[in-house]
Design a protein around this motif. Structure first.
Motif, PDB file in Angstrom:
ATOM      1  N   GLN A 132      32.738-112.164  24.690  1.00  0.00           N
ATOM      2  CA  GLN A 132      31.471-112.704  25.197  1.00  0.00           C
ATOM      3  C   GLN A 132      31.770-113.335  26.315  1.00  0.00           C
ATOM      4  O   GLN A 132      31.062-113.136  27.535  1.00  0.00           O
ATOM      5  CB  GLN A 132      30.558-113.495  24.372  1.00  0.00           C
TER       6      GLN A 132
ATOM      7  N   ASP B  59      24.141-107.404  26.206  1.00  0.00           N
ATOM      8  CA  ASP B  59      23.791-107.427  24.935  1.00  0.00           C
ATOM      9  C   ASP B  59      22.357-106.415  24.405  1.00  0.00           C
ATOM     10  O   ASP B  59      21.388-106.494  24.897  1.00  0.00           O
ATOM     11  CB  ASP B  59      23.091-108.861  24.705  1.00  0.00           C
TER      12      ASP B  59
ATOM     13  N   PRO C   3      24.681-113.972  26.026  1.00  0.00           N
ATOM     14  CA  PRO C   3      24.862-114.565  24.787  1.00  0.00           C
ATOM     15  C   PRO C   3      26.097-115.680  24.923  1.00  0.00           C
ATOM     16  O   PRO C   3      27.144-115.455  25.673  1.00  0.00           O
ATOM     17  CB  PRO C   3      25.123-113.551  23.816  1.00  0.00           C
TER      18      PRO C   3
ATOM     19  N   GLN D 122      28.672-118.124  22.140  1.00  0.00           N
ATOM     20  CA  GLN D 122      28.894-118.728  20.893  1.00  0.00           C
ATOM     21  C   GLN D 122      30.439-119.106  20.849  1.00  0.00           C
ATOM     22  O   GLN D 122      31.265-118.678  21.510  1.00  0.00           O
ATOM     23  CB  GLN D 122      28.801-117.621  19.746  1.00  0.00           C
TER      24      GLN D 122
ATOM     25  N   THR E 255      24.251-116.923  20.528  1.00  0.00           N
ATOM     26  CA  THR E 255      24.075-115.717  20.015  1.00  0.00           C
ATOM     27  C   THR E 255      23.130-115.453  18.668  1.00  0.00           C
ATOM     28  O   THR E 255      22.181-114.841  18.438  1.00  0.00           O
ATOM     29  CB  THR E 255      25.448-115.354  19.655  1.00  0.00           C
TER      30      THR E 255
END
Length: 152
Positions: free
Chosen positions: A39, A103, A27, A29, A71
């Protein structure tokens, strides 16, 4: 084998033995610093882990570039894209298509994937000793290698 020009040439000569492709899922972001930093750390660990797994199972697997997704993206759309990847790999022909990720949200929809999903418990990096992290990655690699072998 990794997605490099040298390894792709080796793959071309050894196609009959390389029957499994492994795709890391990560993921991404930009926003909340703490979540983004976590992350980013997990991406680094996933990359290290995937490379260790490739070394452990060399000659039998192809490690692809990491599939990175936002995400907040709709998982159903991501599943559709990933299943296109799976169909492409099976045309090559890879017999096994395995997706790996830290995840946990993939676990809920893993049955929608046309490949197999392997969820990995995350490895905490914050304030961790580099030697301890390396040991944890090695332990997780050995356990996951056994799991991958069970698909053969």
């Amino acid at each position: 084998m990794k997605w490099t020009s040298v390894d792709l040439q080796k793959y071309e000569q050894a196609k009959e033995y390389v029957d499994t492709v492994i795709v890391p899922l990560a993921p991404f972001q930009v926003g909340a610093l703490e979540a983004s930093a976590k992350q980013a750390d997990q991406y680094d660990v996933l990359t290290l882990f995937a490379r260790e797994l490739e070394k452990e199972l060399m000659g039998r697997i192809m490690l692809t570039p990491t599939y990175t997704y936002i995400t907040t993206a709709e998982k159903s759309e991501e599943v559709e894209r990933i299943n296109k990847w799976t169909r492409h790999f099976k045309e090559q022909p890879f017999k096994q298509v395995l997706y790996i990720s830290f995840d946990p949200s993939w676990r809920k929809i893993a049955s929608d994937l046309e490949g197999e999903f392997i969820w990995l418990p995350s490895i905490p990096l914050k304030d961790a000793d580099p030697a301890a992290v390396k040991g944890m990655i090695r332990d997780q690699t050995m356990q996951t290698a056994e799991l991958v072998k069970s698909f053969w």
